[in-house]
Design a protein around this motif. Structure first.
Motif, PDB file in Angstrom:
ATOM      1  N   LEU A  65      34.139  33.013  46.440  1.00  0.00           N
ATOM      2  CA  LEU A  65      34.692  32.159  45.402  1.00  0.00           C
ATOM      3  C   LEU A  65      36.132  32.521  45.133  1.00  0.00           C
ATOM      4  CD1 LEU A  65      34.438  30.046  43.110  1.00  0.00           C
ATOM      5  CD2 LEU A  65      33.488  31.877  41.673  1.00  0.00           C
ATOM      6  N   ASN A  66      36.992  31.521  45.064  1.00  0.00           N
ATOM      7  CA  ASN A  66      38.388  31.691  44.677  1.00  0.00           C
ATOM      8  C   ASN A  66      38.695  30.607  43.647  1.00  0.00           C
ATOM      9  OD1 ASN A  66      41.214  31.511  44.449  1.00  0.00           O
ATOM     10  ND2 ASN A  66      41.480  32.419  46.471  1.00  0.00           N
ATOM     11  N   LYS A  67      38.623  30.966  42.373  1.00  0.00           N
ATOM     12  CA  LYS A  67      38.809  29.977  41.314  1.00  0.00           C
ATOM     13  C   LYS A  67      40.240  29.463  41.257  1.00  0.00           C
ATOM     14  CE  LYS A  67      35.070  31.596  38.335  1.00  0.00           C
ATOM     15  NZ  LYS A  67      34.715  32.164  37.018  1.00  0.00           N
ATOM     16  N   ALA A  68      41.201  30.309  41.591  1.00  0.00           N
ATOM     17  CA  ALA A  68      42.600  29.868  41.545  1.00  0.00           C
ATOM     18  C   ALA A  68      42.841  28.738  42.546  1.00  0.00           C
ATOM     19  CB  ALA A  68      43.533  31.042  41.832  1.00  0.00           C
ATOM     20  N   SER A  69      42.187  28.842  43.701  1.00  0.00           N
ATOM     21  CA  SER A  69      42.319  27.815  44.737  1.00  0.00           C
ATOM     22  C   SER A  69      41.247  26.740  44.626  1.00  0.00           C
ATOM     23  CB  SER A  69      42.252  28.455  46.127  1.00  0.00           C
ATOM     24  OG  SER A  69      43.295  29.398  46.286  1.00  0.00           O
ATOM     25  N   GLN A  70      40.315  26.937  43.685  1.00  0.00           N
ATOM     26  CA  GLN A  70      39.206  25.990  43.481  1.00  0.00           C
ATOM     27  C   GLN A  70      38.451  25.779  44.783  1.00  0.00           C
ATOM     28  OE1 GLN A  70      42.139  23.617  40.619  1.00  0.00           O
ATOM     29  NE2 GLN A  70      40.167  22.597  40.750  1.00  0.00           N
ATOM     30  N   TYR A  71      38.010  26.885  45.319  1.00  0.00           N
ATOM     31  CA  TYR A  71      37.439  26.911  46.665  1.00  0.00           C
ATOM     32  C   TYR A  71      36.229  27.842  46.660  1.00  0.00           C
ATOM     33  CZ  TYR A  71      37.384  28.052  51.689  1.00  0.00           C
ATOM     34  OH  TYR A  71      37.027  28.238  52.978  1.00  0.00           O
TER      35      TYR A  71
END
Lengths: 113, 113
Positions: A65-71
């Motif tokens: 999960l990478n919330k900054a990249s919404q990925y």
């Protein structure tokens, strides 16, 4: 309209390889993310969930999960023919209806013996 | 194990008939959902309910209604079935405001002729 996008596939990998499934989402406030597996003619079943940035491992499955990249992604190590299925990414809505999931359309994975 | 039971696996109905799809869950979940799933369109939310007698429209409520008179039972009603309502219908349930995913029923394949 909140959106969840998945690479449509189909994705074909040889047995024993790593399968990588990807998902992006539009709701920046989302906090909970899920991966479902759906065999042909069956209903979806939950295989992984992740709330925090980084990796979460469960057996041969790793969610990232990478919330900054919404990925959000799902890695399947040592893929087996029994992993052949459609994989659905789901994102829990932020805001008032925060118990509602928005689903991607799914990625069809085929693992070739 | 949480169990979500849908009353019929396959149904064939005639155009104009009133159709009832029943769903029962046995784990005291507050939330219940009705989705339809069509090739290329993914899972689309029809209605959901977060409490007895409470309901909210999803993304495609037209032509459908729901009833939740008891916590464990959520019914989907097709007021006057049409051929474009031929689909796989999936019921799901979840706990309220917990970061858990859904548990799905086995689905009802409805054909309207």
């Amino acid at each position: 309209q909140k959106e969840v996008e998945q690479n449509s596939g189909p994705l074909s990998v040889p047995e024993g390889a790593i399968a990588s499934l990807n998902c992006t989402y539009s709701d920046r406030g989302s906090q909970s993310f899920f991966w479902y597996r759906q065999y042909s003619g069956k209903s979806p079943e939950l295989i992984m969930f992740i709330y925090s940035n980084g990796d979460k491992e469960d057996g041969r499955f790793t969610a990232q999960l990478n919330k900054a990249s919404q990925y959000v992604s799902l890695l399947i190590r040592d893929s087996q023919p029994s992993d052949s299925a459609t994989y659905l990414c789901a994102v829990k809505d932020s805001g008032g209806s925060n118990y509602k999931l928005t689903f991607g359309k799914g990625t069809l994975l085929t693992v070739n013996p | 194990d949480v169990k979500v039971t849908q009353s019929s696996r396959y149904l064939v109905k005639r155009t104009g008939e009133k159709v009832f799809l029943e769903c029962v869950q046995d784990m005291d979940h507050e939330n219940m959902f009705w989705y339809r799933q069509d090739p290329g369109l993914g899972l689309r939310l029809i209605y959901f309910s977060y409490d007895v007698k409470m309901k909210e429209k999803g993304d495609i409520p037209e032509g459908y209604s729901v009833s939740r008179e008891k916590k464990e039972r959520f019914s989907l009603i097709l007021e006057s079935a049409s051929t474009n309502q031929t689909s796989m219908y999936l019921c799901a349930s979840s706990l309220l405001r917990r970061s858990y995913g859904y548990t799905f029923g086995s689905g009802t394949r409805l054909t309207v002729v």
